[in-house]
Design a protein around this motif. Structure first.
Motif, PDB file in Angstrom:
ATOM      1  N   CYS A  32      57.338  45.149  61.269  1.00  0.00           N
ATOM      2  CA  CYS A  32      56.562  44.849  60.095  1.00  0.00           C
ATOM      3  C   CYS A  32      56.087  46.505  59.504  1.00  0.00           C
ATOM      4  CB  CYS A  32      55.726  44.527  60.505  1.00  0.00           C
ATOM      5  SG  CYS A  32      54.316  43.801  58.953  1.00  0.00           S
ATOM      6  N   LEU A  33      56.749  46.628  58.744  1.00  0.00           N
ATOM      7  CA  LEU A  33      55.932  48.226  57.702  1.00  0.00           C
ATOM      8  C   LEU A  33      55.074  48.004  57.571  1.00  0.00           C
ATOM      9  CD1 LEU A  33      59.567  49.568  56.641  1.00  0.00           C
ATOM     10  CD2 LEU A  33      58.405  49.863  58.369  1.00  0.00           C
ATOM     11  N   SER A  34      53.878  47.356  56.648  1.00  0.00           N
ATOM     12  CA  SER A  34      52.804  46.706  56.380  1.00  0.00           C
ATOM     13  C   SER A  34      51.782  45.211  56.447  1.00  0.00           C
ATOM     14  CB  SER A  34      52.885  47.479  55.327  1.00  0.00           C
ATOM     15  OG  SER A  34      51.430  47.239  54.090  1.00  0.00           O
ATOM     16  N   TYR A  35      51.237  45.502  56.471  1.00  0.00           N
ATOM     17  CA  TYR A  35      50.433  43.963  56.766  1.00  0.00           C
ATOM     18  C   TYR A  35      49.458  43.596  56.486  1.00  0.00           C
ATOM     19  CZ  TYR A  35      50.006  39.040  58.151  1.00  0.00           C
ATOM     20  OH  TYR A  35      50.268  38.002  57.728  1.00  0.00           O
ATOM     21  N   ILE A  36      48.846  43.603  55.067  1.00  0.00           N
ATOM     22  CA  ILE A  36      47.441  43.825  54.493  1.00  0.00           C
ATOM     23  C   ILE A  36      46.453  42.744  53.641  1.00  0.00           C
ATOM     24  CG2 ILE A  36      46.227  45.183  52.414  1.00  0.00           C
ATOM     25  CD1 ILE A  36      47.911  46.718  54.288  1.00  0.00           C
ATOM     26  N   ILE A  37      46.138  42.594  54.524  1.00  0.00           N
ATOM     27  CA  ILE A  37      45.030  41.178  54.097  1.00  0.00           C
ATOM     28  C   ILE A  37      43.739  41.748  53.292  1.00  0.00           C
ATOM     29  CG2 ILE A  37      43.475  39.245  55.552  1.00  0.00           C
ATOM     30  CD1 ILE A  37      45.121  40.331  58.231  1.00  0.00           C
ATOM     31  N   ALA A  38      44.224  40.730  52.420  1.00  0.00           N
ATOM     32  CA  ALA A  38      42.383  41.171  51.079  1.00  0.00           C
ATOM     33  C   ALA A  38      41.534  40.143  50.666  1.00  0.00           C
ATOM     34  CB  ALA A  38      43.308  41.898  50.614  1.00  0.00           C
ATOM     35  N   THR A  39      40.628  40.229  50.324  1.00  0.00           N
ATOM     36  CA  THR A  39      39.704  38.862  50.085  1.00  0.00           C
ATOM     37  C   THR A  39      39.596  39.196  48.281  1.00  0.00           C
ATOM     38  OG1 THR A  39      37.809  40.224  50.010  1.00  0.00           O
ATOM     39  CG2 THR A  39      38.448  39.157  51.924  1.00  0.00           C
ATOM     40  N   ASP A  40      39.286  37.906  47.952  1.00  0.00           N
ATOM     41  CA  ASP A  40      39.501  37.940  46.173  1.00  0.00           C
ATOM     42  C   ASP A  40      38.011  38.161  45.954  1.00  0.00           C
ATOM     43  OD1 ASP A  40      39.576  37.183  43.597  1.00  0.00           O
ATOM     44  OD2 ASP A  40      41.961  36.161  44.067  1.00  0.00           O
ATOM     45  N   PRO A  41      37.697  38.946  45.282  1.00  0.00           N
ATOM     46  CA  PRO A  41      36.070  39.235  44.609  1.00  0.00           C
ATOM     47  C   PRO A  41      36.332  37.637  43.345  1.00  0.00           C
ATOM     48  CG  PRO A  41      37.839  40.951  43.768  1.00  0.00           C
ATOM     49  CD  PRO A  41      38.621  40.674  44.768  1.00  0.00           C
ATOM     50  N   ALA A  42      36.458  37.549  43.100  1.00  0.00           N
ATOM     51  CA  ALA A  42      36.774  36.057  41.952  1.00  0.00           C
ATOM     52  C   ALA A  42      36.325  34.484  42.521  1.00  0.00           C
ATOM     53  CB  ALA A  42      37.181  36.300  41.171  1.00  0.00           C
ATOM     54  N   ASP A  43      37.493  34.877  43.897  1.00  0.00           N
ATOM     55  CA  ASP A  43      37.594  33.505  45.027  1.00  0.00           C
ATOM     56  C   ASP A  43      37.015  33.399  45.879  1.00  0.00           C
ATOM     57  OD1 ASP A  43      38.085  30.688  45.413  1.00  0.00           O
ATOM     58  OD2 ASP A  43      39.857  31.334  44.479  1.00  0.00           O
ATOM     59  N   ALA A  44      36.144  33.131  46.436  1.00  0.00           N
ATOM     60  CA  ALA A  44      35.404  33.038  47.828  1.00  0.00           C
ATOM     61  C   ALA A  44      36.324  32.261  48.706  1.00  0.00           C
ATOM     62  CB  ALA A  44      33.963  32.585  48.226  1.00  0.00           C
ATOM     63  N   ASP A  45      37.128  31.883  48.241  1.00  0.00           N
ATOM     64  CA  ASP A  45      37.981  31.185  49.313  1.00  0.00           C
ATOM     65  C   ASP A  45      39.262  31.680  49.727  1.00  0.00           C
ATOM     66  OD1 ASP A  45      35.725  29.467  50.407  1.00  0.00           O
ATOM     67  OD2 ASP A  45      36.211  28.192  48.903  1.00  0.00           O
ATOM     68  N   ALA A  46      39.988  32.662  48.925  1.00  0.00           N
ATOM     69  CA  ALA A  46      41.374  32.901  48.687  1.00  0.00           C
ATOM     70  C   ALA A  46      41.468  34.095  49.518  1.00  0.00           C
ATOM     71  CB  ALA A  46      41.432  33.347  46.891  1.00  0.00           C
ATOM     72  N   ILE A  47      42.760  34.184  50.206  1.00  0.00           N
ATOM     73  CA  ILE A  47      43.064  35.179  50.837  1.00  0.00           C
ATOM     74  C   ILE A  47      44.598  35.542  49.996  1.00  0.00           C
ATOM     75  CG2 ILE A  47      43.589  36.391  53.365  1.00  0.00           C
ATOM     76  CD1 ILE A  47      41.697  33.685  54.361  1.00  0.00           C
ATOM     77  N   TRP A  48      44.995  37.633  49.950  1.00  0.00           N
ATOM     78  CA  TRP A  48      46.114  37.672  50.274  1.00  0.00           C
ATOM     79  C   TRP A  48      46.190  38.054  50.954  1.00  0.00           C
ATOM     80  CZ3 TRP A  48      48.607  37.170  44.756  1.00  0.00           C
ATOM     81  CH2 TRP A  48      47.343  36.256  44.347  1.00  0.00           C
ATOM     82  N   VAL A  49      48.102  38.162  51.022  1.00  0.00           N
ATOM     83  CA  VAL A  49      48.563  39.072  52.019  1.00  0.00           C
ATOM     84  C   VAL A  49      49.991  39.345  51.373  1.00  0.00           C
ATOM     85  CG1 VAL A  49      49.978  38.522  54.244  1.00  0.00           C
ATOM     86  CG2 VAL A  49      47.446  37.004  53.700  1.00  0.00           C
ATOM     87  N   THR A  50      49.482  40.858  51.634  1.00  0.00           N
ATOM     88  CA  THR A  50      51.167  41.123  51.147  1.00  0.00           C
ATOM     89  C   THR A  50      51.600  42.186  52.113  1.00  0.00           C
ATOM     90  OG1 THR A  50      50.090  42.559  49.007  1.00  0.00           O
ATOM     91  CG2 THR A  50      51.489  43.524  49.883  1.00  0.00           C
ATOM     92  N   GLU A  51      52.912  41.974  52.509  1.00  0.00           N
ATOM     93  CA  GLU A  51      53.753  42.323  53.621  1.00  0.00           C
ATOM     94  C   GLU A  51      54.814  43.442  53.313  1.00  0.00           C
ATOM     95  OE1 GLU A  51      54.330  39.156  55.906  1.00  0.00           O
ATOM     96  OE2 GLU A  51      53.531  37.906  55.114  1.00  0.00           O
ATOM     97  N   VAL A  52      55.468  43.367  54.375  1.00  0.00           N
ATOM     98  CA  VAL A  52      56.720  44.692  53.934  1.00  0.00           C
ATOM     99  C   VAL A  52      57.190  45.269  55.379  1.00  0.00           C
ATOM    100  CG1 VAL A  52      57.492  47.374  53.602  1.00  0.00           C
ATOM    101  CG2 VAL A  52      55.621  46.559  51.999  1.00  0.00           C
ATOM    102  N   TRP A  53      58.432  44.650  55.299  1.00  0.00           N
ATOM    103  CA  TRP A  53      59.139  44.219  56.407  1.00  0.00           C
ATOM    104  C   TRP A  53      60.859  45.792  56.553  1.00  0.00           C
ATOM    105  CZ3 TRP A  53      57.665  41.900  60.249  1.00  0.00           C
ATOM    106  CH2 TRP A  53      56.407  40.857  60.482  1.00  0.00           C
ATOM    107  N   ILE A  54      60.987  45.658  57.265  1.00  0.00           N
ATOM    108  CA  ILE A  54      62.548  46.434  57.565  1.00  0.00           C
ATOM    109  C   ILE A  54      63.901  45.949  56.499  1.00  0.00           C
ATOM    110  CG2 ILE A  54      61.930  48.550  59.253  1.00  0.00           C
ATOM    111  CD1 ILE A  54      63.534  46.988  61.213  1.00  0.00           C
ATOM    112  N   ASP A  55      63.378  44.337  57.011  1.00  0.00           N
ATOM    113  CA  ASP A  55      64.419  43.828  56.485  1.00  0.00           C
ATOM    114  C   ASP A  55      64.102  42.172  56.055  1.00  0.00           C
ATOM    115  OD1 ASP A  55      65.080  42.757  59.413  1.00  0.00           O
ATOM    116  OD2 ASP A  55      66.993  44.198  59.326  1.00  0.00           O
TER     117      ASP A  55
END
Length: 103
Positions: A32-55
């Motif tokens: 795993c090169l990057s694993y970002i967990i983010a909240t959504d300012p317009a939705d109190a129950d939403a979670i965004w996850v952005t991942e980057v892997w070598i493959d």
């Protein structure tokens, strides 16, 4: 590289509990090169996850790790659902290795 961008929905009022489990279980994921967990300012129950892997294989292998399996089981009670997941092919960016060039 292999990437995923996903949006999940926590059960009402459980967003922080889900994010805590995600943070605890993503400290050391082989490949795993990057694993970002983010909240959504317009939705109190939403979670965004952005991942980057070598493959893609590294991502699939991570899902079999005992600590990841335990995190999935722990978080399941707090997750209302998954809205979508998109596969991407990252080509670089700040903090990521430069792509290999074909000869």
């Amino acid at each position: 590289m292999y990437g995923l961008i996903g949006k999940m929905r926590a059960a009402r009022g459980q967003r922080d509990a889900v994010m805590d489990v995600l943070r605890e279980s993503t400290a050391a994921l082989p490949g795993c090169l990057s694993y970002i967990i983010a909240t959504d300012p317009a939705d109190a129950d939403a979670i965004w996850v952005t991942e980057v892997w070598i493959d893609q294989a590294s991502h699939k292998a991570s899902l079999q790790l005992p600590e990841v399996q335990a995190a999935i089981a722990k978080a399941r009670a707090f997750i209302a659902g998954f809205e979508f997941q998109i596969e991407t092919h990252p080509v670089g960016g700040f903090g990521l290795p430069a792509p290999e060039k074909a000869d």
